[in-house]
Design a protein around this motif. Sequence first.
Motif, PDB file in Angstrom:
ATOM      1  N   HIS A 102     -96.723 -70.314 -65.081  1.00 33.48           N
ATOM      2  CA  HIS A 102     -95.669 -69.332 -65.369  1.00 33.48           C
ATOM      3  C   HIS A 102     -95.087 -68.656 -64.126  1.00 33.48           C
ATOM      4  O   HIS A 102     -94.009 -69.006 -63.706  1.00 33.48           O
ATOM      5  CB  HIS A 102     -96.113 -68.299 -66.416  1.00 33.48           C
TER       6      HIS A 102
ATOM      7  N   HIS B  27     -99.243 -78.133 -67.037  1.00 33.67           N
ATOM      8  CA  HIS B  27     -99.857 -77.054 -67.823  1.00 33.67           C
ATOM      9  C   HIS B  27     -99.674 -77.296 -69.314  1.00 33.67           C
ATOM     10  O   HIS B  27     -98.568 -77.140 -69.847  1.00 33.67           O
ATOM     11  CB  HIS B  27     -99.248 -75.699 -67.445  1.00 33.67           C
TER      12      HIS B  27
ATOM     13  N   HIS C 137    -102.145 -77.108 -73.305  1.00 34.73           N
ATOM     14  CA  HIS C 137    -103.391 -76.759 -74.007  1.00 34.73           C
ATOM     15  C   HIS C 137    -103.566 -77.789 -75.115  1.00 34.73           C
ATOM     16  O   HIS C 137    -102.956 -77.658 -76.189  1.00 34.73           O
ATOM     17  CB  HIS C 137    -103.321 -75.355 -74.600  1.00 34.73           C
TER      18      HIS C 137
ATOM     19  N   ASP D 184     -96.796 -76.308 -71.871  1.00 34.29           N
ATOM     20  CA  ASP D 184     -97.708 -75.287 -72.382  1.00 34.29           C
ATOM     21  C   ASP D 184     -98.199 -75.769 -73.758  1.00 34.29           C
ATOM     22  O   ASP D 184     -98.198 -76.963 -74.021  1.00 34.29           O
ATOM     23  CB  ASP D 184     -97.024 -73.916 -72.415  1.00 34.29           C
TER      24      ASP D 184
ATOM     25  N   HIS E 240    -103.392 -68.771 -65.804  1.00 29.40           N
ATOM     26  CA  HIS E 240    -102.072 -68.222 -66.110  1.00 29.40           C
ATOM     27  C   HIS E 240    -101.824 -67.006 -65.208  1.00 29.40           C
ATOM     28  O   HIS E 240    -102.755 -66.283 -64.884  1.00 29.40           O
ATOM     29  CB  HIS E 240    -102.009 -67.731 -67.559  1.00 29.40           C
TER      30      HIS E 240
END
Length: 443
Positions: A258, A66, A68, A309, A221
């Motif tokens: 998460h 995960h 971005h 993240d 998420h």
Amino acid sequence: VTLRIDGVLIVPMDGPPSSPLGEVRPGSIRIEGERIAAVGELPPSPGESRLDGSGLVALPGFVQGHVHLCQTLFRGLADDLPLLPWLRQRIWPLEAAHDEASLRASADLAFAELLRGGTTTVQAIETVHGTEQAFLAAQACGVTAVIGNCLMDLGESGAPACLVQGRQAALGECEALRRAFDRQGRLHYAVSPRFVLSVSEGLARDAADFAAEHGLRVHTHACEHPDEIATVRERLGRDYIEVLQLQRLLGPRTGLAHCVHTKPSERAILKATGCAVLHCPSANQKLGSGIAPVAEYVASGLRVALGADGAPCNNRLSLLTELRAAALQQAMIAGPGAWPAAQALHAATRGGALALGIDDAGCLVPGMRADLVLADLDRLGVGPGGPLASRIVYSADESCLRHVYAGGRHVVRDGVLQLDEAGIVAEAGRQLEALLTRAGLAA
Ligand SMILES: [Zn+2]
């Protein structure tokens, strides 16, 4: 092209849950093209090149479930805020100011950093527009990448208008990206609703149908921060995981970032549907979200991958940082030994790959993608003794990583990134400046 790496201590990461490292032994690794051809005692064969790996430990390339990529330019620009203000006040306005050049610069910066840190497989949620730039950057640098454009069709959570996309436009973007990039070599497309509060029930169901129709992964998420979870309950009258289940978004191809706060009933749904949990310990700590019960998830049979993240909520993209944070946090909430170092290392390699549905990466056996990390653990701060897993999880940092191969490509050589690092960093700086001007945030 054939390469033989000699003299390494091989940590195959192909063992059972009780001993995930597998049979650790000295030997050689032969790479042919993008794949591992042989592992063990290998006689030289004519025409192959050779790397002397004496004294180095060979591990599979790391997996991050995960990230971005598009937020890498925003490192340091959104510190010291909890999740919802972090999104509304900083991340969304910054994402809204991206253009194609800044998206490409951000992805290039992320991949350079990820590869330098030994991460060779990445799953990423991007912003609403321009996600082809992330795919093109991945294509250029050798990583295995699962990427999706984020879906947002609700503006009431405070998102800027240009990030809010109509249902048809969103699905059109999904289809264009799927056609262009899904299963093109090392690239995979994932349907990626941002989170429950930014996606209507209609779009969520359409997205779920689209993913099912094409056998695509779903990446979103879930259950990150208590305030977010309370808002979901207030607005929709149900628990978070229950909402996702009713939207048909849960299943064995789904990865949920998460899952910090889940009720027993929600955990039962995760288990029944076979979702994977994408655990982001540093981001959860920095945004004050809490600690996900990962030891419990793993014990119940859920697949778990680790992830940094985004750069603005970490502020590193280092898998070794996440490994250490993950292991320490589980000792804090579940007790030392509840999730031993070897199991954490499994989540960073083979377990992480399987959590993403990628079955040809994450372990050092013939036929797998030639994704490798060669680490020097005989250095200050990492030895002199102790189990290998402990040395890697608790002590190692990126200065230990001597060589990294991604799909057979030598991306870090003698500790030096084989991409134009200075050019990538300079371009990121230029693009950030232009982006801040577009956002009206220039100093
Ligand atoms: Zn995220």
